[in-house]
Design an enzyme around this catalytic site. Structure first.
Site, PDB file in Angstrom:
ATOM      1  N   ASP A   1     -11.669   1.121  -2.845  1.00  0.00           N
ATOM      2  CA  ASP A   1     -10.962   2.109  -2.035  1.00  0.00           C
ATOM      3  C   ASP A   1     -11.906   2.897  -1.118  1.00  0.00           C
ATOM      4  O   ASP A   1     -11.666   4.046  -0.787  1.00  0.00           O
ATOM      5  CB  ASP A   1     -10.159   3.070  -2.903  1.00  0.00           C
ATOM      6  CG  ASP A   1      -8.949   3.631  -2.160  1.00  0.00           C
ATOM      7  OD1 ASP A   1      -8.501   2.998  -1.190  1.00  0.00           O
ATOM      8  OD2 ASP A   1      -8.457   4.706  -2.547  1.00  0.00           O
TER       9      ASP A   1
ATOM     10  N   HIS B   1       0.846  -1.190   0.000  1.00  0.00           N
ATOM     11  CA  HIS B   1       0.000   0.000   0.000  1.00  0.00           C
ATOM     12  C   HIS B   1       0.883   1.240   0.000  1.00  0.00           C
ATOM     13  O   HIS B   1       1.954   1.245   0.616  1.00  0.00           O
ATOM     14  CB  HIS B   1      -0.907  -0.004   1.227  1.00  0.00           C
ATOM     15  CG  HIS B   1      -1.932   1.083   1.217  1.00  0.00           C
ATOM     16  ND1 HIS B   1      -1.679   2.338   1.742  1.00  0.00           N
ATOM     17  CD2 HIS B   1      -3.196   1.110   0.746  1.00  0.00           C
ATOM     18  CE1 HIS B   1      -2.759   3.087   1.592  1.00  0.00           C
ATOM     19  NE2 HIS B   1      -3.690   2.367   0.981  1.00  0.00           N
TER      20      HIS B   1
END
Length: 205
Positions: free
Chosen positions: A168, A43
């Site tokens: 997301d 990430h």
């Protein structure tokens, strides 16, 4: 955690105090993920402070924040992280290791032909061209990048078997992500792979 609790992979927020996963310190993590056949998701995280100072400083705080993070820096930082892993020979040592990255590839699909040209096997001394690792050891998610041209570039470079739906949420709209998925200009078979099939296979769901 994988064998005892059924975890399906690991999540790593970019560099750790400036050290990336290609550092020998992290080899036990890569070796174990490879042996267990579970992916590691990288990430984005802000670039190291010296990089922010050199590349992104000199603007208002709000511009620096957007420029160094969600507007640009996060994505380039993650792309560099993946390339460091490849160039370190990590995927030659651990050929079954799989990495997951978001945002339709963090600009890497666009650069694949250039990477192969500028970092040929004669230069890197790797077993395969750089793009091969990006096509065979990396999975890509949407992560709020609901942009058709960027999707098509990724699709053409890696194929439907390497792309996975994600929204997301809460940073991006779940409804927009679903609409984007429904409207993808691909076959029903490929859409099903992207929507759920690839994740089921990768995570052994």
């Amino acid at each position: 955690m994988v064998t005892g609790h059924g975890f399906k992979g690991g999540w790593i927020n970019g560099h750790t105090r400036g050290r990336y996963l290609d550092d020998k310190f992290f080899r036990p993590i890569l070796e174990r993920a490879d042996a267990l056949r579970v992916p590691l998701c990288i990430h984005p995280t802000p670039p190291p402070a010296p990089v922010i100072e050199a590349y992104y400083a000199g603007f208002s705080p709000v511009v620096i924040n957007g420029f160094s993070r969600h507007g640009w820096g996060w994505h380039i930082e993650t792309a560099v992280h993946v390339l460091r892993l490849i160039l370190s020979g990590a995927f030659d040592r651990y050929p079954d290791l799989q990495i997951v990255i978001g945002h339709l590839g963090e600009a890497l699909p666009f650069m694949m032909p250039r990477l192969d040209k500028g970092l040929s096997v004669n230069v890197t001394k790797l077993n395969r061209p750089v793009a091969d690792y990006l096509q065979e050891n990396v999975y890509y998610t949407f992560s709020g990048f609901n942009f058709t041209p960027a999707f098509l570039n990724l699709y053409l470079q890696v194929g439907a078997d390497r792309i996975m739906f994600s929204a997301d949420y809460p940073y991006s709209s779940m409804a927009e992500a679903r609409t984007f998925l429904d409207q993808l200009p691909v076959s029903t078979a490929d859409k099903n792979k992207i929507a759920h099939g690839n994740a089921e296979r990768l995570l052994r769901l």
